[in-house]
Design a protein around this motif. Structure first.
Motif, PDB file in Angstrom:
ATOM      1  N   GLN A 228      34.953  46.981  43.263  1.00 11.56           N
ATOM      2  CA  GLN A 228      36.071  46.239  42.701  1.00 11.56           C
ATOM      3  C   GLN A 228      36.354  44.981  43.515  1.00 11.56           C
ATOM      4  O   GLN A 228      36.609  43.909  42.948  1.00 11.56           O
ATOM      5  CB  GLN A 228      37.318  47.120  42.645  1.00 11.56           C
ATOM      6  N   ALA A 229      36.293  45.091  44.830  1.00  2.00           N
ATOM      7  CA  ALA A 229      36.582  43.942  45.694  1.00  2.00           C
ATOM      8  C   ALA A 229      35.535  42.845  45.532  1.00  2.00           C
ATOM      9  O   ALA A 229      35.874  41.657  45.482  1.00  2.00           O
ATOM     10  CB  ALA A 229      36.667  44.387  47.151  1.00  2.00           C
ATOM     11  N   ILE A 230      34.269  43.219  45.428  1.00  2.81           N
ATOM     12  CA  ILE A 230      33.202  42.221  45.272  1.00  2.81           C
ATOM     13  C   ILE A 230      33.324  41.519  43.927  1.00  2.81           C
ATOM     14  O   ILE A 230      33.271  40.290  43.852  1.00  2.81           O
ATOM     15  CB  ILE A 230      31.817  42.877  45.432  1.00  2.81           C
ATOM     16  N   ILE A 231      33.492  42.300  42.871  1.00  5.15           N
ATOM     17  CA  ILE A 231      33.634  41.691  41.547  1.00  5.15           C
ATOM     18  C   ILE A 231      34.881  40.813  41.522  1.00  5.15           C
ATOM     19  O   ILE A 231      34.848  39.679  41.033  1.00  5.15           O
ATOM     20  CB  ILE A 231      33.696  42.764  40.439  1.00  5.15           C
ATOM     21  N   GLY A 232      35.982  41.314  42.056  1.00  4.80           N
ATOM     22  CA  GLY A 232      37.222  40.552  42.077  1.00  4.80           C
ATOM     23  C   GLY A 232      37.086  39.254  42.836  1.00  4.80           C
ATOM     24  O   GLY A 232      37.583  38.207  42.393  1.00  4.80           O
ATOM     25  N   ALA A 233      36.403  39.277  43.976  1.00  6.13           N
ATOM     26  CA  ALA A 233      36.215  38.055  44.768  1.00  6.13           C
ATOM     27  C   ALA A 233      35.465  37.000  43.970  1.00  6.13           C
ATOM     28  O   ALA A 233      35.807  35.816  44.002  1.00  6.13           O
ATOM     29  CB  ALA A 233      35.474  38.378  46.060  1.00  6.13           C
ATOM     30  N   VAL A 234      34.456  37.417  43.234  1.00  2.00           N
ATOM     31  CA  VAL A 234      33.680  36.464  42.429  1.00  2.00           C
ATOM     32  C   VAL A 234      34.503  35.965  41.245  1.00  2.00           C
ATOM     33  O   VAL A 234      34.417  34.787  40.881  1.00  2.00           O
ATOM     34  CB  VAL A 234      32.336  37.089  41.991  1.00  2.00           C
ATOM     35  N   LEU A 235      35.343  36.823  40.663  1.00  2.00           N
ATOM     36  CA  LEU A 235      36.171  36.385  39.541  1.00  2.00           C
ATOM     37  C   LEU A 235      37.244  35.394  39.982  1.00  2.00           C
ATOM     38  O   LEU A 235      37.633  34.517  39.220  1.00  2.00           O
ATOM     39  CB  LEU A 235      36.820  37.583  38.841  1.00  2.00           C
ATOM     40  N   VAL A 236      37.720  35.528  41.220  1.00  2.00           N
ATOM     41  CA  VAL A 236      38.726  34.609  41.747  1.00  2.00           C
ATOM     42  C   VAL A 236      38.082  33.305  42.196  1.00  2.00           C
ATOM     43  O   VAL A 236      38.636  32.223  42.017  1.00  2.00           O
ATOM     44  CB  VAL A 236      39.498  35.272  42.916  1.00  2.00           C
ATOM     45  N   ASN A 237      36.879  33.410  42.776  1.00  2.00           N
ATOM     46  CA  ASN A 237      36.173  32.241  43.288  1.00  2.00           C
ATOM     47  C   ASN A 237      34.688  32.441  43.037  1.00  2.00           C
ATOM     48  O   ASN A 237      34.026  33.158  43.797  1.00  2.00           O
ATOM     49  CB  ASN A 237      36.452  32.068  44.787  1.00  2.00           C
ATOM     50  N   ASN A 238      34.160  31.814  41.990  1.00  2.00           N
ATOM     51  CA  ASN A 238      32.754  31.998  41.645  1.00  2.00           C
ATOM     52  C   ASN A 238      31.825  31.600  42.786  1.00  2.00           C
ATOM     53  O   ASN A 238      30.704  32.093  42.885  1.00  2.00           O
ATOM     54  CB  ASN A 238      32.395  31.217  40.388  1.00  2.00           C
ATOM     55  N   GLY A 239      32.287  30.733  43.680  1.00  2.00           N
ATOM     56  CA  GLY A 239      31.493  30.333  44.828  1.00  2.00           C
ATOM     57  C   GLY A 239      31.252  31.470  45.808  1.00  2.00           C
ATOM     58  O   GLY A 239      30.337  31.396  46.633  1.00  2.00           O
ATOM     59  N   ALA A 240      32.047  32.526  45.731  1.00  3.08           N
ATOM     60  CA  ALA A 240      31.849  33.683  46.608  1.00  3.08           C
ATOM     61  C   ALA A 240      30.490  34.326  46.372  1.00  3.08           C
ATOM     62  O   ALA A 240      29.932  34.959  47.264  1.00  3.08           O
ATOM     63  CB  ALA A 240      32.965  34.708  46.398  1.00  3.08           C
ATOM     64  N   LEU A 241      29.941  34.137  45.190  1.00  5.32           N
ATOM     65  CA  LEU A 241      28.624  34.678  44.862  1.00  5.32           C
ATOM     66  C   LEU A 241      27.573  34.133  45.823  1.00  5.32           C
ATOM     67  O   LEU A 241      26.655  34.849  46.222  1.00  5.32           O
ATOM     68  CB  LEU A 241      28.271  34.326  43.415  1.00  5.32           C
TER      69      LEU A 241
END
Length: 108
Positions: free
Chosen positions: A29-42
């Motif tokens: 959930q945290a990984i998916i959420g981080a990418v949804l908040v900031n696509n650059g986190a990918l």
């Protein structure tokens, strides 16, 4: 004849089938959420995750849809993913668009 002495349980994992693979739903959930908040986190992930590496199938489907949007140059967030999953029963089963928003809130 079994090699175990009478009354002894079978070796770990053999009584109920293979052991469950290790998993951490909160980390997913945290990984998916981080990418949804900031696509650059990918770009900060050392190795790209594959959808089949998620324990929950719904997470794999959400991840796959987010990656597809990002690869096309679009933004992946709860609003854009909601459109992709409007008729998806698997997402509805985990909470629908409210779950997508909750994932974004789980970002670390």
């Amino acid at each position: 004849m079994s090699a175990e002495p009478l009354g002894m349980p079978p070796p770990f994992g053999l009584a109920d089938g293979p052991p469950e693979p290790p998993h951490n739903v909160e980390a997913e959930q945290a990984i998916i959420g981080a990418v949804l908040v900031n696509n650059g986190a990918l770009d900060r992930l050392p190795d790209p995750l594959r959808p089949d590496e998620f324990y929950l199938p719904a997470h794999g489907r959400i991840w796959s849809a987010a990656l597809a949007l990002i690869e096309r140059g679009s933004i992946a967030n709860p609003v854009t993913l909601r459109l992709a999953f409007e008729a998806d029963q698997a997402l509805a089963d985990v909470g629908g668009s409210a779950y997508l928003a909750r994932l974004a809130g789980a970002a670390v």
